[in-house]
Design a protein around this motif. Structure first.
Motif, PDB file in Angstrom:
ATOM      1  N   ARG A 174      -1.800   6.851   2.636  1.00 23.84           N
ATOM      2  CA  ARG A 174      -1.940   7.357   4.019  1.00 23.84           C
ATOM      3  C   ARG A 174      -0.892   6.789   4.954  1.00 23.84           C
ATOM      4  O   ARG A 174      -0.542   7.414   5.950  1.00 23.84           O
ATOM      5  CB  ARG A 174      -3.328   6.975   4.573  1.00 23.84           C
ATOM      6  CG  ARG A 174      -4.410   7.924   4.179  1.00 23.84           C
ATOM      7  CD  ARG A 174      -5.772   7.328   4.429  1.00 23.84           C
ATOM      8  NE  ARG A 174      -6.001   6.973   5.816  1.00 23.84           N
ATOM      9  CZ  ARG A 174      -7.209   6.994   6.385  1.00 23.84           C
ATOM     10  NH1 ARG A 174      -8.264   7.359   5.692  1.00 23.84           N
ATOM     11  NH2 ARG A 174      -7.359   6.636   7.638  1.00 23.84           N
TER      12      ARG A 174
ATOM     13  N   VAL B 235      -7.773  14.395   6.273  1.00 22.81           N
ATOM     14  CA  VAL B 235      -7.768  13.089   5.621  1.00 22.81           C
ATOM     15  C   VAL B 235      -8.327  12.007   6.539  1.00 22.81           C
ATOM     16  O   VAL B 235      -9.096  11.149   6.116  1.00 22.81           O
ATOM     17  CB  VAL B 235      -6.333  12.706   5.173  1.00 22.81           C
ATOM     18  CG1 VAL B 235      -6.323  11.350   4.493  1.00 22.81           C
ATOM     19  CG2 VAL B 235      -5.775  13.781   4.235  1.00 22.81           C
ATOM     20  N   LYS B 236      -7.962  12.062   7.817  1.00 22.94           N
ATOM     21  CA  LYS B 236      -8.398  11.000   8.727  1.00 22.94           C
ATOM     22  C   LYS B 236      -9.654  11.372   9.516  1.00 22.94           C
ATOM     23  O   LYS B 236     -10.220  10.551  10.219  1.00 22.94           O
ATOM     24  CB  LYS B 236      -7.267  10.656   9.717  1.00 22.94           C
ATOM     25  CG  LYS B 236      -6.249   9.677   9.147  1.00 22.94           C
ATOM     26  CD  LYS B 236      -5.388   9.095  10.255  1.00 22.94           C
ATOM     27  CE  LYS B 236      -4.497   7.972   9.729  1.00 22.94           C
ATOM     28  NZ  LYS B 236      -3.444   7.622  10.688  1.00 22.94           N
TER      29      LYS B 236
ATOM     30  N   MET C   3       0.498  11.274  10.546  1.00 25.08           N
ATOM     31  CA  MET C   3      -0.397  10.292   9.918  1.00 25.08           C
ATOM     32  C   MET C   3      -0.095   8.868  10.395  1.00 25.08           C
ATOM     33  O   MET C   3      -0.651   7.905   9.884  1.00 25.08           O
ATOM     34  CB  MET C   3      -0.284  10.378   8.393  1.00 25.08           C
ATOM     35  CG  MET C   3      -0.929  11.629   7.816  1.00 25.08           C
ATOM     36  SD  MET C   3      -2.715  11.697   8.108  1.00 25.08           S
ATOM     37  CE  MET C   3      -3.290  10.641   6.778  1.00 25.08           C
TER      38      MET C   3
END
Ligand code: ADP
Ligand code: MG
Length: 264
Positions: free
Chosen positions: A101, A129-130, A177
């Motif tokens: 990440r 993803v987050k 990210m």
């Protein structure tokens, strides 16, 4: 002091630290003992002929390939392994995902999601993803597109953008990210010459903001102006390294001279 006692403490000072890194595909050894160190905030330029192992090395940093021997650290953490005393334990997939990440990667061929707009490309990972809310991700995504000069193209699909624009979206997507390290694998090699500058300008801006970057490129002007360190690789080994201006103007090894005579 043994290597094992020494390395973890030293490794915390570097963003990337490779120690005798080996990587083979089947019987073919592609990386034959790479030693190098990328410091925090540094623009680290990796050059070398095709097939010398540059992409493989970046892929090892980003957990896309597993090294066969040696040690590789990102920000003090062993890539793919956890160390307890003298023993190494392989990281679980979830732990690898966590490490990944924090690393942004930009490829030669952009690799945008073709069915998503520029903004959708940028917000995909933060949302999926987050777990960021779509609204928050969109706001940050627009700011990132603005930063790469593309706020007017937020609703465009990759096929509607030039190569240079697509690559700038790819950079914004990686930045979304909030990585601590950015890897660039020949980011301008697929671009028409007149589009190279706009991508290098974005990268130069990132460097000025202090981003740690490992850049594989044949753009020696960029290496000279923006690079803090340069490594010349050939045949899976580091042949020569140093200050980019030094190495480029005064290469010490025949292989470096030969390579530079072709790209400069
Ligand atoms: P570079 O990026 O410097 O051009 P690469 O890291 O792509 O070099 O490739 C180094 C060598 O490894 C080449 O000989 C290439 O053919 C080989 N190679 C790369 N990826 C693979 C793979 N997945 N399987 C087998 N061989 C590979
Ligand atoms: Mg390559």
């Amino acid at each position: 002091m043994s290597d094992l006692e020494k390395t973890p403490a030293d490794a915390t000072h570097a963003m990337v630290r490779a120690e005798r890194v080996h990587k083979s595909y089947g019987l073919v050894e592609v990386l034959k003992g790479i030693d190098l160190e990328v410091k925090q905030g540094e623009v680290f330029v990796l050059v070398g002929p095709s097939g010398s192992g540059k992409s493989t090395f970046l892929r090892c940093i980003n957990h896309l390939e597993k090294i066969n021997a040696g040690r590789l650290y990102v920000d003090g953490d062993l890539v793919g392994y956890r160390q307890k005393g003298e023993k190494l334990y392989e990281l679980k997939d979830s732990e690898v995902a966590l490490q990944r990440r924090d690393i942004g990667m930009v490829f030669q061929h952009f690799n945008l999601f073709p069915h998503m707009t520029a903004l959708e490309n940028v917000i995909e990972a933060p949302v999926q993803v987050k777990g960021e809310t779509k609204a928050a991700a969109k706001e940050r995504g627009m700011a990132l597109l603005e930063r790469v000069g593309l706020s007017a193209k937020a609703g465009s699909y990759p096929s509607q953008l030039s190569g240079g624009q697509q690559q700038r979206v790819a950079i914004a997507r990686a930045l979304a990210m909030q990585p601590k390290l950015m890897l660039f694998d020949e980011p301008t090699s697929a671009l028409d010459p007149e589009l190279v500058g706009e991508v290098l300008d974005v990268m130069r801006g990132l460097a000025e903001e202090g981003m740690t970057m490992v850049v594989v490129t044949h753009e020696m002007g960029f290496a000279r102006e923006v690079g803090d360190a340069l490594v010349f690789m050939d045949g899976g080994v580091v042949v020569e390294s140093g200050d980019p201006r030094e190495v480029l103007s005064n290469p010490q090894h025949e292989r470096t001279k030969l390579f530079l005579s072709k790209v400069l």
